[in-house]
Scaffold this motif. Structure first.
Motif: not given
Length: 404
Positions: A99, A103, A146, A166, A169-170, A200, A203
């Motif tokens: 990743l 962002p 992502s 976040d 996204t996860a 990341a 992430y």
């Protein structure tokens, strides 16, 4: 804590058309491996996603796949991936999800084709060249765009973009993994790692924690063994303090500006920008950083008038209240005309100059420093970063001396 942030796509990605097998071509593939039994699970999804005619691709013996995985059928939300089998013995090697941060940075356009993938974009932007230090020498590599809005990933529901964060996204990445495993079932029981750089740092741990928590249900089990972070963003307040101190210690800003910030800025407060003196001083730091590469201070910026794209050295990537944290894809010549960079990354040159990597081991943690590298370490030190990756996967200490 799930910070709200404004998504800025840091890389405009324009790729030539990738031809894949499917009904439109009339081609059907019946060959392949099953990493457990000798024949691959040849589902229609696999056949469609197999990349067979990528323009300018060097000839290789491993296969790679690209396409979409829908993570929300109702909203039409889909994430784009590019997956490379390991160069050799893929059934014996782990699966690694990569990743990029931001962002908003493309894992395909940056990580896969500028850093650690097997095909790097050539200097003219019209073709690809083989990367001898690709991480798929050591593992099966899965690059994920992502969250939605990054690269080719998208949603058909505009309100999804207002909910980005976040946690969002996860959860999407977690859903992606389980649906991807349905397309590639032989990898569901493979030893699994998550790696990434920059933002990341948020992430990867959040996704790892989600996997850990969900693994209590045996039907959802993912064999996650470890995570790997490069120059990670971990704490917003600490990052601001570090950015200011680094700028001051490297003569980017004056002693006076640094003293004003030290006296007036409380970055871990609920509203760090309410102090006017703090605001003005931080603006001065950002003004100076607009003139240089924030993650590689001594790398020249592109000044060529022949470029057909608009390069901006500072990309705004993270929102902390009303002030933005600057993030740029530093670490190499933005014009991709990095002759000196190429020269100083040659192994024979580095050996002749007695260049060494440096690391320190703690209980459960190894901290490595790559001397002479910018923010995106694999761009500067591809062989050293591959050595670190190999040692990480094997659970061994880093080599004390450079190998030939």
């Amino acid at each position: 804590m799930d910070f709200l942030w404004k998504l800025i796509v840091c890389l405009t990605l324009v790729l030539n058309v990738v031809s894949v097998v499917g009904a439109a071509t009339g081609k059907h593939w019946k060959w392949g491996y099953d990493f457990n039994n000798g024949l691959i699970n040849n589902s229609p999804e696999n056949e469609v996603h197999l990349v067979t005619a990528l323009p300018g691709q060097p000839e290789v013996e491993f296969r790679h796949y690209a396409g979409y995985v829908t993570v929300d059928d109702k909203n039409g939300r889909a994430l784009f991936y590019w997956f490379y089998e390991a160069m050799t013995s893929p059934r014996e090697k782990p699966l690694v999800l990569w990743l990029n941060g931001g962002p908003g940075c493309s894992s395909v356009g940056y990580g896969a084709t500028q850093e650690i993938g097997p095909f790097l974009v050539d200097t003219d932007g019209r073709g690809l060249k083989f990367n001898p230090f690709s991480w798929n020498k050591e593992a099966n590599m899965l690059f994920l765009e992502s969250p939605i809005g990054v690269g080719f990933s998208y949603s058909n529901t505009s309100t999804d973009y207002n909910n980005l964060g976040d946690n969002f996204t996860a959860n999407d990445a977690y859903t992606f993994l389980h649906k991807w495993f349905l397309k590639f079932p032989s990898y569901k029981t493979r030893t699994f790692y998550i790696a990434g750089e920059s933002y990341a740092g948020k992430y990867v741990p959040q996704l790892a924690e989600l996997i850990h928590d969900k693994n209590k249900d045996p039907s959802l089990y993912i064999p996650l063994k470890g995570i790997l972070l490069g120059n990670p963003e971990t704490s917003t307040a600490e990052d601001w303090s570090g950015l200011v101190d680094y700028a001051w210690s490297h003569a980017v800003v004056s002693d006076e500006t640094h003293k004003i910030i030290t006296k007036n800025c409380v970055f871990n407060s609920s509203d760090p920008w309410s102090n006017d003196a703090c605001n003005k001083a931080v603006d001065e730091v950002l003004k100076q950083y607009k003139e240089i590469d924030i993650y590689s201070l001594y790398t020249s910026l592109c000044i060529s008038n022949s470029l057909n794209w608009n390069y901006k050295p500072t990309q705004v990537m993270m929102n902390l209240s009303s002030k933005m944290m600057p993030r740029i894809m530093g670490g190499f010549d933005p014009c991709l005309d990095s002759y000196a960079n190429t020269f100083y990354n040659k192994l024979d040159v580095q050996k002749a100059l007695h260049v060494s990597g440096w690391y320190q081991e703690y209980d459960g943690l190894t901290f490595a420093t790559f001397r002479g590298a910018g923010h995106a370490v694999p761009c500067f030190k591809p062989s050293e970063s591959l050595a670190l990756f190999s040692a990480f996967l094997s659970g061994q200490s880093l080599p004390s001396m450079r190998s030939a």
